[in-house]
Design a protein around this motif. Structure first.
Motif, PDB file in Angstrom:
ATOM      1  N   ALA A  87       8.170   9.996  -9.610  1.00  0.00           N
ATOM      2  CA  ALA A  87       6.826   9.548  -9.953  1.00  0.00           C
ATOM      3  C   ALA A  87       6.786   8.018  -9.983  1.00  0.00           C
ATOM      4  CB  ALA A  87       6.415  10.111 -11.301  1.00  0.00           C
ATOM      5  N   GLY A  88       5.708   7.469  -9.426  1.00  0.00           N
ATOM      6  CA  GLY A  88       5.575   6.030  -9.319  1.00  0.00           C
ATOM      7  C   GLY A  88       6.099   5.461  -8.014  1.00  0.00           C
ATOM      8  N   GLY A  89       6.801   6.283  -7.261  1.00  0.00           N
ATOM      9  CA  GLY A  89       7.372   5.826  -6.005  1.00  0.00           C
ATOM     10  C   GLY A  89       6.389   5.881  -4.852  1.00  0.00           C
ATOM     11  N   SER A  90       6.903   5.588  -3.654  1.00  0.00           N
ATOM     12  CA  SER A  90       6.062   5.523  -2.459  1.00  0.00           C
ATOM     13  C   SER A  90       6.701   6.288  -1.311  1.00  0.00           C
ATOM     14  CB  SER A  90       5.871   4.064  -2.023  1.00  0.00           C
ATOM     15  OG  SER A  90       5.216   3.310  -3.017  1.00  0.00           O
ATOM     16  N   LEU A  91       5.849   6.767  -0.432  1.00  0.00           N
ATOM     17  CA  LEU A  91       6.272   7.372   0.824  1.00  0.00           C
ATOM     18  C   LEU A  91       5.254   6.985   1.889  1.00  0.00           C
ATOM     19  CD1 LEU A  91       7.266  11.064  -0.071  1.00  0.00           C
ATOM     20  CD2 LEU A  91       8.804   9.276   0.721  1.00  0.00           C
ATOM     21  N   ARG A  92       5.721   6.927   3.145  1.00  0.00           N
ATOM     22  CA  ARG A  92       4.791   6.739   4.245  1.00  0.00           C
ATOM     23  C   ARG A  92       4.952   7.897   5.214  1.00  0.00           C
ATOM     24  NH1 ARG A  92       3.728   2.123   8.876  1.00  0.00           N
ATOM     25  NH2 ARG A  92       5.614   2.998   9.844  1.00  0.00           N
ATOM     26  N   LEU A  93       3.873   8.619   5.392  1.00  0.00           N
ATOM     27  CA  LEU A  93       3.856   9.723   6.343  1.00  0.00           C
ATOM     28  C   LEU A  93       3.372   9.211   7.697  1.00  0.00           C
ATOM     29  CD1 LEU A  93       2.263  12.578   4.207  1.00  0.00           C
ATOM     30  CD2 LEU A  93       4.645  11.846   4.329  1.00  0.00           C
TER      31      LEU A  93
ATOM     32  N   ASN B   6     -11.366  11.694  15.322  1.00  0.00           N
ATOM     33  CA  ASN B   6     -11.311  11.399  13.906  1.00  0.00           C
ATOM     34  C   ASN B   6     -10.045  12.054  13.363  1.00  0.00           C
ATOM     35  OD1 ASN B   6     -14.153  10.304  13.699  1.00  0.00           O
ATOM     36  ND2 ASN B   6     -14.534  12.347  14.529  1.00  0.00           N
ATOM     37  N   MET B   7      -9.239  11.290  12.644  1.00  0.00           N
ATOM     38  CA  MET B   7      -7.941  11.771  12.204  1.00  0.00           C
ATOM     39  C   MET B   7      -7.919  11.915  10.690  1.00  0.00           C
ATOM     40  SD  MET B   7      -6.434  12.107  15.058  1.00  0.00           S
ATOM     41  CE  MET B   7      -4.809  12.539  14.441  1.00  0.00           C
ATOM     42  N   GLY B   8      -7.399  13.034  10.223  1.00  0.00           N
ATOM     43  CA  GLY B   8      -7.400  13.291   8.795  1.00  0.00           C
ATOM     44  C   GLY B   8      -6.047  13.725   8.275  1.00  0.00           C
ATOM     45  N   TRP B   9      -5.879  13.557   7.000  1.00  0.00           N
ATOM     46  CA  TRP B   9      -4.729  14.105   6.265  1.00  0.00           C
ATOM     47  C   TRP B   9      -5.274  15.073   5.218  1.00  0.00           C
ATOM     48  CZ3 TRP B   9       0.337  13.555   7.399  1.00  0.00           C
ATOM     49  CH2 TRP B   9       0.718  12.488   8.229  1.00  0.00           C
ATOM     50  N   PHE B  10      -4.646  16.231   5.142  1.00  0.00           N
ATOM     51  CA  PHE B  10      -4.959  17.247   4.153  1.00  0.00           C
ATOM     52  C   PHE B  10      -3.670  17.625   3.442  1.00  0.00           C
ATOM     53  CE2 PHE B  10      -9.360  18.440   5.197  1.00  0.00           C
ATOM     54  CZ  PHE B  10      -9.499  17.768   6.396  1.00  0.00           C
TER      55      PHE B  10
ATOM     56  N   ARG C  75      -4.668   4.493  -4.240  1.00  0.00           N
ATOM     57  CA  ARG C  75      -3.208   4.709  -4.177  1.00  0.00           C
ATOM     58  C   ARG C  75      -2.744   4.993  -2.750  1.00  0.00           C
ATOM     59  NH1 ARG C  75      -1.050   9.047  -6.568  1.00  0.00           N
ATOM     60  NH2 ARG C  75      -2.932  10.343  -6.385  1.00  0.00           N
ATOM     61  N   PHE C  76      -3.556   5.675  -1.975  1.00  0.00           N
ATOM     62  CA  PHE C  76      -3.195   6.052  -0.605  1.00  0.00           C
ATOM     63  C   PHE C  76      -3.988   5.202   0.389  1.00  0.00           C
ATOM     64  CE2 PHE C  76      -1.877  10.779  -1.368  1.00  0.00           C
ATOM     65  CZ  PHE C  76      -1.030  10.361  -2.393  1.00  0.00           C
ATOM     66  N   THR C  77      -3.371   4.924   1.531  1.00  0.00           N
ATOM     67  CA  THR C  77      -4.035   4.188   2.594  1.00  0.00           C
ATOM     68  C   THR C  77      -3.775   4.878   3.926  1.00  0.00           C
ATOM     69  OG1 THR C  77      -3.749   2.090   1.416  1.00  0.00           O
ATOM     70  CG2 THR C  77      -4.288   1.980   3.764  1.00  0.00           C
ATOM     71  N   ILE C  78      -4.846   5.224   4.635  1.00  0.00           N
ATOM     72  CA  ILE C  78      -4.717   5.814   5.960  1.00  0.00           C
ATOM     73  C   ILE C  78      -4.931   4.729   6.999  1.00  0.00           C
ATOM     74  CG2 ILE C  78      -7.164   6.475   6.064  1.00  0.00           C
ATOM     75  CD1 ILE C  78      -6.287   8.998   7.623  1.00  0.00           C
ATOM     76  N   SER C  79      -4.165   4.810   8.087  1.00  0.00           N
ATOM     77  CA  SER C  79      -4.317   3.846   9.169  1.00  0.00           C
ATOM     78  C   SER C  79      -3.963   4.532  10.477  1.00  0.00           C
ATOM     79  CB  SER C  79      -3.426   2.617   8.943  1.00  0.00           C
ATOM     80  OG  SER C  79      -2.065   2.978   8.893  1.00  0.00           O
ATOM     81  N   ARG C  80      -4.323   3.867  11.576  1.00  0.00           N
ATOM     82  CA  ARG C  80      -4.023   4.445  12.880  1.00  0.00           C
ATOM     83  C   ARG C  80      -3.574   3.354  13.830  1.00  0.00           C
ATOM     84  NH1 ARG C  80      -9.183   7.519  14.525  1.00  0.00           N
ATOM     85  NH2 ARG C  80      -8.002   7.908  16.439  1.00  0.00           N
ATOM     86  N   ASP C  81      -2.709   3.722  14.757  1.00  0.00           N
ATOM     87  CA  ASP C  81      -2.273   2.825  15.816  1.00  0.00           C
ATOM     88  C   ASP C  81      -2.500   3.589  17.118  1.00  0.00           C
ATOM     89  OD1 ASP C  81      -0.959   1.330  17.746  1.00  0.00           O
ATOM     90  OD2 ASP C  81       0.691   0.792  16.409  1.00  0.00           O
TER      91      ASP C  81
ATOM     92  N   ASN D 268      -0.416   6.045  19.479  1.00  0.00           N
ATOM     93  CA  ASN D 268      -0.932   7.410  19.324  1.00  0.00           C
ATOM     94  C   ASN D 268      -0.443   8.038  18.013  1.00  0.00           C
ATOM     95  OD1 ASN D 268      -2.845   8.648  20.999  1.00  0.00           O
ATOM     96  ND2 ASN D 268      -1.412  10.222  21.670  1.00  0.00           N
ATOM     97  N   THR D 269      -0.491   7.242  16.960  1.00  0.00           N
ATOM     98  CA  THR D 269       0.079   7.647  15.678  1.00  0.00           C
ATOM     99  C   THR D 269      -0.875   7.304  14.537  1.00  0.00           C
ATOM    100  OG1 THR D 269       2.326   7.306  16.518  1.00  0.00           O
ATOM    101  CG2 THR D 269       2.062   7.368  14.128  1.00  0.00           C
ATOM    102  N   VAL D 270      -0.877   8.167  13.542  1.00  0.00           N
ATOM    103  CA  VAL D 270      -1.649   7.948  12.319  1.00  0.00           C
ATOM    104  C   VAL D 270      -0.672   7.910  11.153  1.00  0.00           C
ATOM    105  CG1 VAL D 270      -3.456   8.876  10.822  1.00  0.00           C
ATOM    106  CG2 VAL D 270      -3.627   9.134  13.295  1.00  0.00           C
ATOM    107  N   TYR D 271      -0.988   7.105  10.157  1.00  0.00           N
ATOM    108  CA  TYR D 271      -0.104   6.930   9.014  1.00  0.00           C
ATOM    109  C   TYR D 271      -0.842   7.222   7.711  1.00  0.00           C
ATOM    110  CZ  TYR D 271       2.410   4.261  12.558  1.00  0.00           C
ATOM    111  OH  TYR D 271       3.043   3.871  13.707  1.00  0.00           O
ATOM    112  N   LEU D 272      -0.073   7.606   6.705  1.00  0.00           N
ATOM    113  CA  LEU D 272      -0.607   7.722   5.353  1.00  0.00           C
ATOM    114  C   LEU D 272       0.398   7.059   4.421  1.00  0.00           C
ATOM    115  CD1 LEU D 272      -2.950   8.857   3.635  1.00  0.00           C
ATOM    116  CD2 LEU D 272      -1.472  10.835   3.156  1.00  0.00           C
TER     117      LEU D 272
END
Length: 120
Positions: free
Chosen positions: A14-20, A33-37, A66-72, A76-80
């Protein structure tokens, strides 16, 4: 057809970070349109974040700030980016692509999901 493959999940305190990451193949995602569920055990799949093909951003209230979505589109990649993770963020996270902008799970293409586990 668009194939989506998520990566970057894992176990974090808890309190940590990850990038998907969500790598797409088959077609360019620039017009999607790209989404994370996410889906926790025993619960329905819920919206987390979306980035439209024009770059507009949408977040669930539970992750806003807390979360940030982005795209490149070149990659051809999306990040969370997920910061300040909480145990209640524990779920399987799915990447999805949609031709029509929606914030509900009516997406056209889905990845297989990646597990995120946040320990207290």
């Amino acid at each position: 057809q668009v194939q989506l493959v998520e990566s970057g999940g894992g176990l974090v305190q808890a309190g940590g970070s990850l990038r998907l990451s969500c790598a797409a193949s088959g077609r360019t995602i620039s017009s999607f349109n790209m989404g994370w569920f996410r889906q926790a055990p025993g619960k329905e799949r819920e919206f987390v974040a979306c980035i439209s093909w024009t770059g507009s951003l949408y977040y669930a209230d539970s992750v806003k700030g807390r979360f940030t979505i982005s795209r490149d589109n070149h990659r051809n990649t999306v990040y969370l980016q997920m910061n300040s993770l909480k145990p209640e963020d524990t779920a399987v996270y799915y990447c999805a692509a949609a031709r029509v902008l929606v914030l509900t799970p009516e997406y056209d293409y889905w990845g297989q999901g990646t597990q995120v586990t946040v320990s207290s």
